[in-house]
Design an enzyme around this catalytic site. Structure first.
Site, PDB file in Angstrom:
ATOM      1  N   HIS A   1       0.800  -1.224   0.000  1.00  0.00           N
ATOM      2  CA  HIS A   1       0.000   0.000   0.000  1.00  0.00           C
ATOM      3  C   HIS A   1       0.835   1.278   0.000  1.00  0.00           C
ATOM      4  O   HIS A   1       0.259   2.373  -0.030  1.00  0.00           O
ATOM      5  CB  HIS A   1      -0.914   0.005   1.225  1.00  0.00           C
ATOM      6  CG  HIS A   1      -0.138   0.108   2.499  1.00  0.00           C
ATOM      7  ND1 HIS A   1       0.514  -0.983   3.042  1.00  0.00           N
ATOM      8  CD2 HIS A   1       0.132   1.156   3.301  1.00  0.00           C
ATOM      9  CE1 HIS A   1       1.150  -0.594   4.137  1.00  0.00           C
ATOM     10  NE2 HIS A   1       0.931   0.703   4.311  1.00  0.00           N
TER      11      HIS A   1
ATOM     12  N   HIS B   1       1.629   6.961  -0.510  1.00  0.00           N
ATOM     13  CA  HIS B   1       0.782   6.101   0.319  1.00  0.00           C
ATOM     14  C   HIS B   1      -0.535   5.908  -0.426  1.00  0.00           C
ATOM     15  O   HIS B   1      -1.305   6.854  -0.582  1.00  0.00           O
ATOM     16  CB  HIS B   1       0.550   6.751   1.681  1.00  0.00           C
ATOM     17  CG  HIS B   1       0.070   5.797   2.711  1.00  0.00           C
ATOM     18  ND1 HIS B   1      -1.224   5.335   2.754  1.00  0.00           N
ATOM     19  CD2 HIS B   1       0.722   5.180   3.734  1.00  0.00           C
ATOM     20  CE1 HIS B   1      -1.356   4.492   3.769  1.00  0.00           C
ATOM     21  NE2 HIS B   1      -0.186   4.386   4.374  1.00  0.00           N
TER      22      HIS B   1
END
Length: 149
Positions: free
Chosen positions: A57, A72
Site C-alpha cells: 500500500h 501512500h
C-alpha cells in the site's frame, strides 16, 4: 533541487483533505494528496532513485540528493493485507521517474470501505523546503506536485 511528479492520475486535494489526522496534519511531512481515478492503474515513481521502503500500500523512493518521497496508496489500506495490490519492483531497486511501482485499483479500495485518497509526502522536510505545491482542485495527471529546494 528535486522536482516531484505525480505518481497517480487524478485530482489534487491537498493534505488537509486526507481522512487521516496524521497525514492531514502534515505530521509525516509536507506534500499534497491525490484523489485518484477510479480504475485499475499503476502508481509510478515520483522521482529517480532507490526504493528504500516497499509495502503493498505504500513505497518510498530516495533520490540522489537524499530526498525521500512517500507515496501512500489510500488510507487504512494496510488493513487490506496486500489484497488488490501488485508489487512491480522490490525494495533496493533503482527506479526512474514514471516507472510503474505498484498496480492497484482505487475503485476496489473504495468498495472495501477504505479511502483511495493518496498522500504524497516529502519525508524529513520542513514545509518551507517545498515550493510550487499543487493544491486542492488542480489536476495532477502527469504534472509536477512540488519542488523540494
Amino acid at each position: 533541487m528535486t522536482t516531484v511528479t505525480s505518481p497517480l492520475a487524478g485530482r489534487a486535494v491537498g493534505l488537509a483533505a486526507v481522512p487521516d489526522p496524521v497525514f492531514a496534519g502534515a505530521m509525516v511531512g509536507p506534500g499534497t494528496a491525490i484523489d485518484p481515478v477510479r480504475e485499475p492503474t499503476e502508481a509510478v515513481a515520483p522521482v529517480d532513485g532507490v526504493v528504500v521502503s516497499m509495502h503493498p500500500h505504500a513505497f518510498v523512493v530516495v533520490d540522489a540528493d537524499g530526498h525521500g518521497v512517500l507515496t501512500h496508496l489510500g488510507i487504512d489500506t494496510v488493513q487490506l493485507n496486500g489484497e488488490g495490490f501488485e508489487l512491480l519492483v522490490a525494495k533496493g531497486d533503482t527506479v526512474t521517474r514514471g516507472q510503474a511501482v505498484i498496480r492497484w485499483n482505487p475503485a476496489e479500495v473504495e468498495k472495501a470501505g477504505k479511502s483511495p485518497i493518496s498522500p504524497i509526502v516529502a519525508l524529513e522536510a520542513s514545509p518551507d523546503a517545498l515550493s510550487g505545491v499543487v493544491e486542492a482542485g488542480d489536476i495532477a495527471v502527469d504534472g509536477d506536485l512540488f519542488i523540494w529546494n
